[in-house]
Write a protein that holds these residues in place. Structure first.
Motif, mmCIF file in Angstrom:
data_model
loop_
_atom_site.group_PDB
_atom_site.id
_atom_site.type_symbol
_atom_site.label_atom_id
_atom_site.label_comp_id
_atom_site.label_asym_id
_atom_site.label_seq_id
_atom_site.Cartn_x
_atom_site.Cartn_y
_atom_site.Cartn_z
ATOM 1 N N ILE A 149 -16.005 50.638 18.455
ATOM 2 C CA ILE A 149 -16.438 49.596 17.532
ATOM 3 C C ILE A 149 -17.958 49.627 17.372
ATOM 4 O O ILE A 149 -18.694 49.733 18.354
ATOM 5 N N GLY A 150 -18.401 49.510 16.142
ATOM 6 C CA GLY A 150 -19.816 49.326 15.842
ATOM 7 C C GLY A 150 -19.997 48.114 14.955
ATOM 8 O O GLY A 150 -19.067 47.682 14.267
ATOM 9 N N VAL A 151 -21.202 47.540 14.976
ATOM 10 C CA VAL A 151 -21.484 46.347 14.178
ATOM 11 C C VAL A 151 -22.834 46.515 13.486
ATOM 12 O O VAL A 151 -23.792 47.006 14.077
ATOM 13 N N TYR A 152 -22.900 46.075 12.233
ATOM 14 C CA TYR A 152 -24.178 45.977 11.546
ATOM 15 C C TYR A 152 -24.203 44.690 10.745
ATOM 16 O O TYR A 152 -23.176 44.030 10.547
ATOM 17 N N CYS A 153 -25.392 44.326 10.279
ATOM 18 C CA CYS A 153 -25.556 43.143 9.433
ATOM 19 C C CYS A 153 -26.631 43.468 8.411
ATOM 20 O O CYS A 153 -26.663 44.585 7.892
ATOM 21 N N GLY A 154 -27.528 42.535 8.132
ATOM 22 C CA GLY A 154 -28.608 42.839 7.219
ATOM 23 C C GLY A 154 -29.719 43.633 7.874
ATOM 24 O O GLY A 154 -30.184 44.639 7.348
ATOM 25 N N SER A 155 -30.137 43.181 9.074
ATOM 26 C CA SER A 155 -31.243 43.863 9.743
ATOM 27 C C SER A 155 -31.085 43.937 11.247
ATOM 28 O O SER A 155 -32.058 44.074 11.977
#
Length: 279
Positions: free
Chosen positions: A231-237
């Motif tokens: 699992i990986g996670v990203y958002c805006g910054s």
């Protein structure tokens, strides 16, 4: 390893012979007045943490709006906050811990095991009728913490693309940004192809506390998480994505952070952008 500390637990710890370091990460996108909000009222003894200056390196197209600071810079900041070996650290903000999780993640990544998020953030402290103090307190006694690289994992744009294709890549932004309907701050709208929408706000109950572990586990299983899923996670910054990683840990899942997140991905014209509500 606990991810959260309750308000009642923090109250008791602050009254103990060895109180924790309390870090106030008062930050919100579009609101540059965190220090003023802190001065208006904060948990007694809490230390203000400047997210842009202390929890991030200078922005760049390649690194995004909030690149990770160096280990030396995190250690210097932690010592300014008064962090010492073996002394607990409790972190909060006034936004459901969606900003404070960045400090939690950085300290955990640097080997500080005794760092937790105040469940419910400052709102829970207020709701309990507990006191706030105003003004700017004196600088805390410097700490002596020695940090070490390791712990929580990170990935880059190539790794994020690979996770989207053969693992599970979660997009922690609001659903309308994922769909590409709006993009208030970054160069392009949309999402990383193959990423699954999982807005950070849905980790929280109405009172701003984390959902119970079983509810969070069900939420992430419905997104595709399983015992062997990478699992990986990203958002805006790379800020609110840390909150998603905390929620995943409560649910029993490990995840890596893509620090550059959409701000770095969308700055690279060679990277594709998908739109709509499907990966």
């Amino acid at each position: 390893m606990s991810v959260t500390t309750t308000v009642s637990e923090l109250r008791d710890l602050l009254d103990s012979d060895e109180p924790p370091v309390v870090l106030d990460v008062r930050w919100a996108l579009g609101d540059p007045h965190g220090h003023e909000h802190y001065a208006e009222g904060h948990i007694p003894g809490a230390v203000y943490v400047d997210l842009d200056r202390e929890l991030a390196a200078p922005p760049s197209a390649a690194g995004g709006r909030h690149p990770l600071p160096s280990l030396d810079d995190v250690q210097a900041a932690a010592r300014r906050w008064g962090v010492r070996a073996g002394r607990p650290v409790v972190v909060h903000d006034d936004l459901g811990n969606t900003a404070a999780a960045r400090a939690w993640w950085l300290l955990r990544r640097a080997g500080v095991s005794g760092v937790t998020l105040l469940d419910g953030a400052l709102g829970a402290w207020r709701a309990a009728g507990l006191p706030l103090e105003s003004g700017l307190p004196p600088e805390p006694e410097p700490g002596d913490i020695v940090l070490a690289d390791g712990g929580l994992g990170v990935t880059d744009a190539d790794g994020a693309a690979e996770l989207a294709a053969s693992g599970l890549l979660l997009d922690a932004r609001a659903a309308e940004r994922y769909r590409g309907e709006v993009e208030p701050v970054d160069p392009r709208a949309g999402h990383i192809p193959g990423a699954v929408s999982a807005p950070t706000g849905e980790n929280l109950a109405a009172d701003g506390t984390f959902l119970p572990a079983d509810a969070l586990r069900k939420r992430f299983e419905e997104k595709g998480a399983g015992p062997a899923t990478r699992i990986g996670v990203y958002c805006g910054s790379g800020v609110t994505a840390a909150h998603q990683i905390a929620a995943l840990e409560i649910a029993g899942f490990d995840a890596v952070l893509f620090p550059g997140s959409w701000s770095a991905w969308s700055s690279d014209p060679s990277r594709p952008a998908a739109r709509g509500d499907q990966p």
